[in-house]
Scaffold this active site. Structure first.
Site, PDB file in Angstrom:
ATOM      1  N   ARG A 108      25.631 -30.957 -46.530  1.00 27.86           N
ATOM      2  CA  ARG A 108      26.764 -31.888 -46.583  1.00 27.86           C
ATOM      3  C   ARG A 108      26.499 -32.862 -47.723  1.00 27.86           C
ATOM      4  NH1 ARG A 108      29.139 -28.791 -44.142  1.00 27.86           N
ATOM      5  NH2 ARG A 108      30.307 -28.943 -42.176  1.00 27.86           N
ATOM      6  N   GLU A 138      35.149 -34.932 -51.249  1.00 28.82           N
ATOM      7  CA  GLU A 138      35.716 -33.595 -51.476  1.00 28.82           C
ATOM      8  C   GLU A 138      37.231 -33.669 -51.363  1.00 28.82           C
ATOM      9  OE1 GLU A 138      33.843 -30.714 -48.901  1.00 28.82           O
ATOM     10  OE2 GLU A 138      31.842 -31.287 -49.555  1.00 28.82           O
ATOM     11  N   HIS A 169      32.877 -26.082 -51.589  1.00 27.35           N
ATOM     12  CA  HIS A 169      32.552 -26.004 -50.157  1.00 27.35           C
ATOM     13  C   HIS A 169      33.000 -24.667 -49.552  1.00 27.35           C
ATOM     14  CE1 HIS A 169      31.849 -28.483 -46.242  1.00 27.35           C
ATOM     15  NE2 HIS A 169      31.473 -27.221 -46.113  1.00 27.35           N
TER      16      HIS A 169
HETATM   17  P1  NDP Z   1      21.175 -25.517 -37.142  1.00 20.83           P
HETATM   18  O1  NDP Z   1      21.421 -26.450 -36.025  1.00 20.83           O
HETATM   19  O2  NDP Z   1      20.960 -24.071 -36.846  1.00 20.83           O
HETATM   20  O3  NDP Z   1      19.898 -26.001 -37.981  1.00 20.83           O
HETATM   21  C1  NDP Z   1      19.661 -27.315 -38.345  1.00 20.83           C
HETATM   22  C2  NDP Z   1      18.217 -27.432 -38.830  1.00 20.83           C
HETATM   23  O4  NDP Z   1      18.015 -28.715 -39.411  1.00 20.83           O
HETATM   24  C3  NDP Z   1      17.190 -27.265 -37.733  1.00 20.83           C
HETATM   25  O5  NDP Z   1      16.201 -26.385 -38.215  1.00 20.83           O
HETATM   26  C4  NDP Z   1      16.598 -28.646 -37.541  1.00 20.83           C
HETATM   27  O6  NDP Z   1      15.230 -28.468 -37.206  1.00 20.83           O
HETATM   28  C5  NDP Z   1      16.788 -29.244 -38.937  1.00 20.83           C
HETATM   29  N1  NDP Z   1      16.875 -30.699 -38.962  1.00 20.83           N
HETATM   30  C6  NDP Z   1      17.688 -31.512 -38.254  1.00 20.83           C
HETATM   31  N2  NDP Z   1      17.467 -32.795 -38.573  1.00 20.83           N
HETATM   32  C7  NDP Z   1      16.493 -32.795 -39.512  1.00 20.83           C
HETATM   33  C8  NDP Z   1      15.807 -33.806 -40.239  1.00 20.83           C
HETATM   34  N3  NDP Z   1      16.084 -35.101 -40.037  1.00 20.83           N
HETATM   35  N4  NDP Z   1      14.864 -33.418 -41.146  1.00 20.83           N
HETATM   36  C9  NDP Z   1      14.583 -32.113 -41.341  1.00 20.83           C
HETATM   37  N5  NDP Z   1      15.187 -31.113 -40.680  1.00 20.83           N
HETATM   38  C10 NDP Z   1      16.117 -31.454 -39.764  1.00 20.83           C
HETATM   39  O7  NDP Z   1      22.390 -25.707 -38.135  1.00 20.83           O
HETATM   40  P2  NDP Z   1      22.927 -24.665 -39.241  1.00 20.83           P
HETATM   41  O8  NDP Z   1      21.788 -24.122 -39.989  1.00 20.83           O
HETATM   42  O9  NDP Z   1      23.895 -23.734 -38.622  1.00 20.83           O
HETATM   43  O10 NDP Z   1      23.776 -25.649 -40.174  1.00 20.83           O
HETATM   44  C11 NDP Z   1      23.142 -26.738 -40.813  1.00 20.83           C
HETATM   45  C12 NDP Z   1      24.186 -27.572 -41.533  1.00 20.83           C
HETATM   46  O11 NDP Z   1      24.619 -26.901 -42.695  1.00 20.83           O
HETATM   47  C13 NDP Z   1      25.471 -27.847 -40.736  1.00 20.83           C
HETATM   48  O12 NDP Z   1      25.307 -28.972 -39.893  1.00 20.83           O
HETATM   49  C14 NDP Z   1      26.493 -28.057 -41.810  1.00 20.83           C
HETATM   50  O13 NDP Z   1      26.576 -29.420 -42.143  1.00 20.83           O
HETATM   51  C15 NDP Z   1      25.951 -27.272 -43.000  1.00 20.83           C
HETATM   52  N6  NDP Z   1      26.738 -26.050 -43.257  1.00 20.83           N
HETATM   53  C16 NDP Z   1      27.348 -25.901 -44.487  1.00 20.83           C
HETATM   54  C17 NDP Z   1      28.076 -24.769 -44.783  1.00 20.83           C
HETATM   55  C18 NDP Z   1      28.753 -24.620 -46.106  1.00 20.83           C
HETATM   56  O14 NDP Z   1      29.771 -23.970 -46.182  1.00 20.83           O
HETATM   57  N7  NDP Z   1      28.246 -25.184 -47.181  1.00 20.83           N
HETATM   58  C19 NDP Z   1      28.224 -23.668 -43.802  1.00 20.83           C
HETATM   59  C20 NDP Z   1      27.518 -23.908 -42.560  1.00 20.83           C
HETATM   60  C21 NDP Z   1      26.800 -25.055 -42.319  1.00 20.83           C
HETATM   61  P3  NDP Z   1      14.458 -29.517 -36.268  1.00 20.83           P
HETATM   62  O15 NDP Z   1      15.260 -29.623 -35.022  1.00 20.83           O
HETATM   63  O16 NDP Z   1      13.065 -28.976 -36.091  1.00 20.83           O
HETATM   64  O17 NDP Z   1      14.456 -30.757 -37.077  1.00 20.83           O
END
Ligand code: NDP
Length: 307
Positions: free
Chosen positions: A225, A254, A273
């Site tokens: 994001r 955006e 995006h």
């Molecule tokens: P998930 O919930 O599967 O994964 C999120 C990951 O982020 C987890 O591994 C979590 O691990 C980690 N995380 C959360 N907070 C932190 C932090 N403070 N520091 C480091 N790591 C952190 O989500 P997705 O992979 O499905 O999606 C992730 C994001 O990507 C979405 O929220 C969305 O905003 C974005 N996205 C963008 C798209 C695009 O079109 N460009 C498409 C899809 C998603 P842990 O809990 O161990 O911290």
């Protein structure tokens, strides 16, 4: 609650035709219809891209995106509205998009595309092109996106490290760092790829200090994001040649404003995006919705429940 009418909100149009999803859900034991804002009230559940105030009066809202930062969690909780998201479906799509960015930079394909616009026969400098094996990518966020990126890049011979809060190992990653070691994790990587959700903790996680910690010849990729990145700090780093370049799918504003300096930078690839776009998107989302309609009937906990 009893599901009698499920609306496919017209805002999903930005990603796929609402009627395609409605048709693919037509076998559900409920009425399914494409709806505009004035028809929300008549639904028990809504599948949507955007948020609307009127969603606080329905029972269940499903976001077709994984990122749900646009929804007011507190208000959903206060109104007993269930919120589910679409995490779990974007591994291969975003993984391939990121691999594409890296290959463009390494093989100089973005230069060829730019030159072709000008009908210009111009080869790269002898030392500009390189290959991916032997390089390291640090992926910040090791969930669905992070794992998809790791698997795709791993197949191209890239060594992949990851950053997450817990620090527990994740298949496909050669090494995992906890978030408090972010600067150390990104210091030696040729590619830094951001795949975390936008939260209070990750807002401007990438600031001047983070860009300063990165190698001058490193490429930065954001498919998470826009607000995970302090965009002016990124622009400063690019203008100062403190980074080699960036591939950006998401932005603080955006659409990216026409006067953003990012548009004019040779070593910046911009996509609007759409890193996760695929013609199968409505099917992948539909599978999650169908699964949850089954769970509702069974009285089981919803899959991908956020609130
Ligand atoms: P998930 O919930 O599967 O994964 C999120 C990951 O982020 C987890 O591994 C979590 O691990 C980690 N995380 C959360 N907070 C932190 C932090 N403070 N520091 C480091 N790591 C952190 O989500 P997705 O992979 O499905 O999606 C992730 C994001 O990507 C979405 O929220 C969305 O905003 C974005 N996205 C963008 C798209 C695009 O079109 N460009 C498409 C899809 C998603 P842990 O809990 O161990 O911290």
């Amino acid at each position: 609650f009893e599901l009698e009418r499920l609306g496919v909100h017209e805002s999903v149009e930005a990603v796929f035709p609402p009627a395609e999803l409605a048709a693919s859900l037509s076998h559900l034991p409920a009425e399914v219809a494409v709806i505009g804002d004035d028809e929300i009230a008549g639904c028990d559940a809504v599948v949507t891209l955007e948020h609307r105030e009127a969603f606080l009066e329905v029972e269940w809202v499903h976001s077709i995106q994984a990122g749900v930062d646009r929804f007011p969690f507190d208000e959903f909780e206060d109104h007993d509205v269930i919120l589910t998201n679409s995490t779990g479906i974007h591994d291969r799509t975003v993984g391939e998009t990121v691999a594409g960015y890296l290959l463009m930079f390494a093989r100089r394909l973005h230069d060829h595309v730019a030159n072709q616009q000008e009908r210009r026969w111009d080869r790269p400098e002898w030392d500009a092109a390189f290959t991916l094996p032997g390089s390291t990518a640090c992926v910040v966020g090791t969930g669905t996106l992070g794992k998809g990126v790791a698997e795709t890049l791993g197949g191209l011979g890239v060594r992949v490290t990851g950053v997450r809060r817990s620090g527990d190992p994740v298949p496909g990653f050669d090494e995992i760092y906890t978030t408090d070691r972010l600067l150390e994790a990104i210091a030696d990587a040729e590619f830094v790829i951001v795949t975390v959700p936008l939260t209070d903790e990750t807002h401007h996680l990438f600031d001047a200090e983070a860009f300063d910690a990165m190698r001058d010849d490193a490429y930065f990729v954001n498919v998470a994001r826009g607000s995970v990145v302090d965009e002016p700090a990124l622009i400063d780093a690019l203008e100062a040649d403190a980074l080699a370049g960036a591939a950006l799918d998401v932005f603080e504003a955006e659409p990216l404003p026409e006067d953003s300096p990012l548009w004019g930078m040779d070593e910046v690839i911009i996509s609007p995006h759409c890193a996760a776009y695929t013609r199968d998107y409505f099917r992948d989302t539909g599978d999650i919705v169908r699964e949850n309609v089954d769970r509702l009937a069974d009285g089981a906990e919803f899959h991908n429940r956020v609130v």
